[in-house]
Scaffold this motif. Structure first.
Motif, mmCIF file in Angstrom:
data_model
loop_
_atom_site.group_PDB
_atom_site.id
_atom_site.type_symbol
_atom_site.label_atom_id
_atom_site.label_comp_id
_atom_site.label_asym_id
_atom_site.label_seq_id
_atom_site.Cartn_x
_atom_site.Cartn_y
_atom_site.Cartn_z
ATOM 1 N N ASP A 65 72.351 78.986 11.990
ATOM 2 C CA ASP A 65 71.570 80.166 11.610
ATOM 3 C C ASP A 65 70.073 79.841 11.711
ATOM 4 O O ASP A 65 69.571 78.984 10.990
ATOM 5 N N LYS A 67 67.673 81.227 10.565
ATOM 6 C CA LYS A 67 67.007 81.445 9.271
ATOM 7 C C LYS A 67 66.735 80.130 8.547
ATOM 8 O O LYS A 67 65.796 80.019 7.769
ATOM 9 N N TYR A 68 67.585 79.134 8.792
ATOM 10 C CA TYR A 68 67.466 77.866 8.058
ATOM 11 C C TYR A 68 66.783 76.769 8.871
ATOM 12 O O TYR A 68 66.709 75.634 8.444
#
Ligand code: MG
Length: 157
Positions: A65, A67-68
């Motif tokens: 992901d 996002k991380y």
């Protein structure tokens, strides 16, 4: 009262930062990972999640992901504490062992404990951090990687 265990490894490479226990440690090599690769925080997260039967860090924060990517692991730890509190638990204590040939971890332990206990909303004496080497054996001994283990006890609040 429930117990959990965490284990993690990160590869070491030149040109990377070495984040450990929430602080940046000066060293010739740093840890490689999708997040900031803070192996000490990752094992605390896994011990806490395991204690609450909430799967593992990769389940909640997948390394696929974006996002991380490069995320500060302190944010992950804070989210994990929220998850266990949502389940009605509070931390009893956590005990961590970092296995690294270099650098020396001991001079940084007081600062790590202060940092992590603040992130977790607990007392510093609830977060024990210990360090050992691998006696020059294996991937840790060759300074190709760093590993850590943690156990955590959680209590119904
Ligand atoms: Mg990790």
């Amino acid at each position: 009262m429930r117990i959990g265990y965490g284990y993690d490894v990160h590869r070491l490479a030149e040109g990377e930062d070495l984040w450990l226990g929430g602080i940046l440690i000066p060293h010739t090599k740093g840890a490689v990972g999708h997040s900031d690769a803070d192996v000490l925080i990752h094992v605390i997260c896994d011990a806490l999640l395991g204690a609450a039967d909430l799967r593992d860090i990769g389940f909640h924060f997948p390394d696929t992901d974006p996002k991380y990517k490069g995320i500060d692991s302190k944010k992950l730890l804070s989210e994990v504490m929220n998850k266990i509190r949502t389940q009605g638990y509070e931390l009893g204590n956590v005990d961590v062992t970092v296995v690294a040939e270099k650098p020396k971890i001991n001079p940084h332990i007081t600062e790590m404990k202060a940092c992590l206990s603040e992130v977790m909303g607990v007392e510093a004496n609830q977060v024990s951090i210990k360090a050992t080497t691998s006696e020059r054996l294996g991937f840790v001994g060759l300074e190709d990687g760093i590993s850590a283990h943690a156990v955590a006890l959680i209590l119904k609040s």
